[in-house]
Every structure is written in C-alpha cells, then in structure tokens.
Scaffold this motif. Structure first.
Motif, short mmCIF file in Angstrom:
data_model
loop_
_atom_site.label_atom_id
_atom_site.label_comp_id
_atom_site.label_asym_id
_atom_site.label_seq_id
_atom_site.Cartn_x
_atom_site.Cartn_y
_atom_site.Cartn_z
N ILE A 281 0.84 -1.20 0.00
CA ILE A 281 0.00 0.00 0.00
C ILE A 281 0.87 1.25 0.00
N GLU A 282 1.90 1.24 0.83
CA GLU A 282 2.78 2.40 0.93
C GLU A 282 3.45 2.70 -0.41
N ALA A 283 3.79 1.65 -1.16
CA ALA A 283 4.49 1.83 -2.44
C ALA A 283 3.55 2.15 -3.59
N ASN A 284 2.28 1.79 -3.48
CA ASN A 284 1.40 1.85 -4.66
C ASN A 284 0.19 2.76 -4.55
N ALA A 285 -0.29 3.05 -3.36
CA ALA A 285 -1.45 3.92 -3.21
C ALA A 285 -0.99 5.36 -2.96
N SER A 286 -1.90 6.30 -3.12
CA SER A 286 -1.59 7.69 -2.77
C SER A 286 -2.71 8.24 -1.91
N PHE A 287 -2.37 9.27 -1.12
CA PHE A 287 -3.30 9.84 -0.15
C PHE A 287 -3.20 11.37 -0.20
N PRO A 288 -3.73 11.99 -1.24
CA PRO A 288 -3.62 13.45 -1.34
C PRO A 288 -4.40 14.14 -0.22
N SER A 289 -3.88 15.28 0.20
CA SER A 289 -4.62 16.13 1.13
C SER A 289 -5.57 17.04 0.36
N THR A 290 -6.64 17.43 1.01
CA THR A 290 -7.61 18.34 0.39
C THR A 290 -8.07 19.37 1.41
N MET A 291 -8.53 20.50 0.90
CA MET A 291 -9.23 21.48 1.72
C MET A 291 -10.60 21.68 1.11
N VAL A 292 -11.64 21.52 1.91
CA VAL A 292 -13.01 21.61 1.41
C VAL A 292 -13.75 22.72 2.14
N ASP A 293 -14.69 23.34 1.44
CA ASP A 293 -15.47 24.41 2.08
C ASP A 293 -16.77 24.62 1.32
N ARG A 294 -17.87 24.37 1.98
CA ARG A 294 -19.19 24.75 1.51
C ARG A 294 -20.19 24.50 2.63
N ILE A 295 -20.89 25.53 3.04
CA ILE A 295 -21.87 25.37 4.11
C ILE A 295 -23.06 24.59 3.57
N THR A 296 -23.37 23.47 4.22
CA THR A 296 -24.45 22.59 3.76
C THR A 296 -25.31 22.19 4.95
N PRO A 297 -26.39 22.93 5.20
CA PRO A 297 -27.28 22.56 6.31
C PRO A 297 -27.96 21.22 6.06
N ALA A 298 -28.44 20.62 7.11
CA ALA A 298 -29.23 19.39 6.95
C ALA A 298 -30.51 19.71 6.18
N ALA A 299 -30.91 18.80 5.32
CA ALA A 299 -32.14 18.99 4.55
C ALA A 299 -33.33 19.04 5.51
N SER A 300 -34.27 19.90 5.20
CA SER A 300 -35.47 20.05 6.01
C SER A 300 -36.70 19.76 5.15
N GLU A 301 -37.86 19.82 5.76
CA GLU A 301 -39.09 19.64 5.00
C GLU A 301 -39.22 20.72 3.92
N ARG A 302 -38.75 21.92 4.25
CA ARG A 302 -38.79 23.00 3.26
C ARG A 302 -37.89 22.67 2.06
N THR A 303 -36.74 22.03 2.31
CA THR A 303 -35.87 21.62 1.21
C THR A 303 -36.63 20.76 0.23
N LEU A 304 -37.34 19.76 0.73
CA LEU A 304 -38.06 18.83 -0.14
C LEU A 304 -39.22 19.52 -0.84
N VAL A 305 -39.91 20.40 -0.11
CA VAL A 305 -41.04 21.12 -0.71
C VAL A 305 -40.57 22.03 -1.83
N ASP A 306 -39.49 22.76 -1.59
CA ASP A 306 -38.99 23.68 -2.62
C ASP A 306 -38.44 22.93 -3.83
N ALA A 307 -37.77 21.80 -3.59
CA ALA A 307 -37.26 21.01 -4.72
C ALA A 307 -38.42 20.52 -5.58
N GLU A 308 -39.48 20.08 -4.96
CA GLU A 308 -40.64 19.60 -5.72
C GLU A 308 -41.29 20.73 -6.50
N ALA A 309 -41.41 21.90 -5.87
CA ALA A 309 -42.03 23.04 -6.55
C ALA A 309 -41.23 23.48 -7.76
#
Length: 494
Positions: free
Chosen positions: A216-244
């Motif tokens: 694994i040490e010789a053949n796999a790679s493990f890049p680092s990443t930085m991630v950023d995006r605010i993502t609240p938990a889906a709510s009933e409004r999320t589903l209602v608005d998606a359907e609309a």
C-alpha cells in the motif's frame, strides 16, 4: 411526501432547473465514495458533475453508506439523481446532479461494498465520514485500538465495519487479484487530512499484514484536500422547494450556499476527473490554503461566535447586521490575511469579500452558539498561532486580542443579562476550576485562562503587549457589556 411522481429521470423536469449536460448512463463508475451524505452531494459530486459535462470519462460515483439505510433508500429509486438547491439573498436556484450512480448500504451486506471497492474500474476512493469515524489518533497518526470499528476490524479484517478496515481489505483484494491500488482521497474537514489517513491506514495494515502495508505504501496515494461549503441538513422546506421547482418528488434533495471551494494536492496514482473545470484548485501543497481558511474563515467565525452570542445574536447572519461587529469582522479579515503568504490562484481581498457575503447570507442559519463550542480545540490554529505571527512580525494584534478576550468573557458561562449556558468544551471542567477564584477581575481571568496547559503559545504568554491588549478589552466587556464594547472598539477604527 406528496403524491407527485418520484424523480427518476431527466425527462419532464421544468425550466429553469439546470440539468446535467451529459447522459449519466453513458459514463461508467470510476470513484467509490464512502459517506454519501449531504456535504458530499453538495461538494465533490457537483465538481464531478461539472467534469463529466465538460470532459466526459468513466468517473461517475458509487456511494457506500457504512451506517444506516436512508441515503441508499433515497437515492437508489431515483437512479442517483437528486436536486441541489443553492440559496442566497436573491432567491433559490435548482440543479439536478447526475454524477452518482447509486449507493450501497453496507448494513445490507458488506460483500457488495467490498466488491465495489475492489472493482477493476475504480481508481479513486473518497471519503466524508467525519473525524471520529476513522479511529486515528491525530497526534501520533496511529489507529486507536479501543475505537469500536478499529477493534472489530483488527479482530476481523476480512469482515470490516469501519472506513479504514474497508479500504485496507479492498486493497488486499486488489493486490490478490493483480489489480493496481487506488487513490484514497479524504474530503473531511481535517488539517493535513491526506497525511493523517495515510498514517492511519498504514498503521492499521501493519497490524494485520506488514507485507500488505508495504505494498500500500508503495502503490497507493493519499492526497490532502481542503473543502469548504456550508451545507445545512435537509429540512421539509428543502423537499417542498425542490418539488415546486422541478415538478417531481425528490427524497434526496439538499440545499447549500452558492460558494464552494476545493483545494486538492495533485497526487493521483490512476488519474482523476478534471475537477478544475468546476473551479477546484490542484496544487502541490494544500497546507497554506488550509492556513488561509483556518485564519480568515474559521478565526473570524470564532470572533463572531463569542462576541455575537454574548450580544444576543443567535445566527451569524444576525450578527453581521450589526454595523459595529461587521467592522470588526472586516478588520479581522485584514489582520488574518496579513499573516499569510501569497497563494497561487487566490486573491485574499476577494476571498475576504466572499466570506463577508457568506456570513451575511440570509438563507443560511448558522448558530453562533454552535460555532462557539470546543473553543480550546479551535482557538490555537484559528486565532493564537496567527496572533504569534502578527506579534513577531510587528503587525497590529488588536483584532486577535479582541477575539481572545471575547472567548475569555464567554468562558464565564453567563451572558450580560446573567443567564447561564454550558460552554460545551472538552476542557470545560479545567476552565471552571481555573476561574473559580478569579471573580470578575479581568487580570485574574486572563491570568487563569492563559495558565491552562498547552493552550496559549509561549510567545503570547511572555508578551506584556499581548496580555495588556487582551485584558484591556476584557475589562471593558465586564464593565460595559459586549454590545457597548463592540461599539467602542469599532469606533476606535475611525
């Protein structure tokens, strides 16, 4: 849910909903993602959707859910399709994402999950499972044998339950079958996440099969990443608005903000999608970008959290409606940016402007009290290390001192109206013990909290300028209250 037809194809979706600019079924799976929750679907899956639209390739994503059935049951009847809602002050935009081919619920059988990971076409295994799920000690990089998943998998390596166990067993199966290793891409919000996951994976593998660990040490790679995006938990409004907006019932709809950032160490052993099409930055070293986020975004978030919560603001967006606090936020952006080196592909002033808009976004309900928790774990990298940089470079330390004083005021556990609250800090008992004899004296409080083990850097402990700057602001907070102190601090900037 309503009685409307379930989303399961791109046919009949009404404008102006944005659709994938490709036919999903034309593209094979090249990525397995472990932890197919809302953040992944608002972030990496979107970048992959953009890459497929522009450059094609067999880069669709097969999700694996290690815990629970909900994500699989929401996405699989929809053939992996789901609605992404982007919300800001101007309204809501909808987009259908087609990059996910489906989700395997490991709880229904680990064999299918292992088969997906070991499939010859898989070139990347990415993860968003949260730090606790890995079972890695961050200080040593070794696995924690007492962690439930690690303990189970060390005893039963061919029948894993945890993320590292699945990865190592999949790599063993690939080696046994004469297949190449894959890239392991951690997308959890952890400093130097690639190095951490590499260290933990290799330590786990050594404990069960040293020869496999060397492969694994010789053949796999493990890049680092930085991630950023605010993502609240889906709510009933999320589903209602998606359907609309789409005209279809969508059990997997999610919502997020318009802003998204992904910085990736470009180290892939078997290729990757052209994620830069969607705006990802591919770099040699992610660490400077992590420092930018920690100091400018997270550090300012902490300032808002403590000063805003004590001012009675429930949400960051509410705190940003205060002219005085907003001025202090802008000052902190500048102070934090001054401690950073120039970064390729980043304009720090534009980044600060983006952060200000994000904090003001009326569609995002980010609680100050939530951000304020775990202060002793967050403060060093967010505020204290950059304060040392500013101090040693002769820069203005006022903003860092104000933020530190706000945290100290918060540590008293009561607001200006005398209402009590829990600190929700892993060292809460240490803090209360340290403050037990401090009363409401700013110097005594500062001395007590500066004296906590392994928290404040030596350079700050030894600096009379730093201690004076913190204690002067803390004394004002105690005497006049947080709101008045914010007004006076902001007025002093004129």
């Amino acid at each position: 849910m309503s009685g409307r037809e379930r989303l399961s194809s791109l046919d009949g979706i009404r404008a102006p909903v944005r659709l994938p600019a490709y036919r999903p079924s034309d593209h094979g799976v090249g990525i397995v993602h472990i932890g197919c929750g809302a953040f992944h679907r608002a972030h990496q899956a979107v970048y992959t959707d953009d890459a497929l639209a522009q450059h094609g390739g067999d880069w669709r994503i097969r999700g694996i859910s290690l815990r629970g059935l909900d994500v699989a049951d929401a996405l699989n009847p929809q053939h992996g399709l789901y609605t992404l809602l982007e919300r800001d002050g101007e309204g809501t935009k909808a987009r259908i994402i087609g990059s996910i081919a489906g989700v395997i619920a490991a709880a229904r059988g680990r064999e299918a999950a292992l088969a997906a990971l070991a499939a010859p076409a898989i070139r990347i295994v990415s993860l968003t499972v949260t730090e606790k799920a890995y079972g890695i000690d961050r200080s040593s990089g070794a696995v924690m044998p007492s962690h439930p998943a690690i303990a189970h998998d060390l005893a039963n390596p061919r029948s894993p339950e945890g993320a590292l166990g699945y990865i190592v067993e999949a790599l063993r199966l690939r080696r046994e079958a004469g297949l190449p290793a894959f890239t392991v891409l951690c997308c959890d919000n952890l400093p130097e996440n690639g190095k951490l996951i590499r260290s933990g994976t290799l330590d786990y593998a050594r404990r069960i099969d040293p020869d496999l660990a060397r492969w694994i040490e010789a053949n796999a790679s493990f890049p680092s990443t930085m991630v950023d995006r605010i993502t609240p938990a889906a709510s009933e409004r999320t589903l209602v608005d998606a359907e609309a907006l789409t005209g279809f019932s969508d059990h997997a709809a999610i919502e997020t903000e318009p802003f998204s950032q992904w910085v990736i160490e470009d180290d892939f052993v078997a290729g990757r999608p052209t994620w830069e099409i969607g705006g990802a930055l591919l770099v040699k070293d992610v660490a400077p970008y992590e420092n930018m986020k920690l100091r400018m975004l997270n550090g300012t978030h902490s300032l808002i959290a403590y000063a805003g919560f004590l001012s009675g603001y429930r949400y960051v967006r509410d705190a940003m409606a205060s002219p005085g606090l907003t001025r202090l936020v802008r000052r902190h952006f500048d102070a934090a940016a001054a401690t950073l080196q120039p970064l390729e592909g980043i304009n720090l002033r534009s980044y600060a402007e983006d952060l200000g808009r994000r904090f003001e976004n009326p569609a995002i309900a980010h609680e100050t009290y939530q951000i304020a928790m775990d202060g002793t774990e967050k403060l060093p990298q967010r505020l204290l290390v950059p304060a040392v940089s500013a101090l040693l470079d002769g820069q203005n330390i006022a903003s860092f001192a104000f933020a530190a004083a706000s945290w100290m005021r918060y540590c008293l556990g009561r607001d200006d109206q005398g209402e009590s609250y829990a600190l929700r800090d892993p060292r809460e008992e240490d803090i209360r013990t340290a403050l037990s004899a401090a009363s409401d004296d700013a110097t005594a409080i500062s001395r007590a909290l500066h004296g906590l083990d392994n928290l404040f850097p030596d350079e700050l402990m030894a600096s009379t300028d730093w201690r004076r700057a913190v204690e002067m602001r803390l004394e004002r907070m105690l005497r006049f209250g947080m709101l008045k102190t914010i007004e006076d601090e902001a007025a002093s900037l004129n």
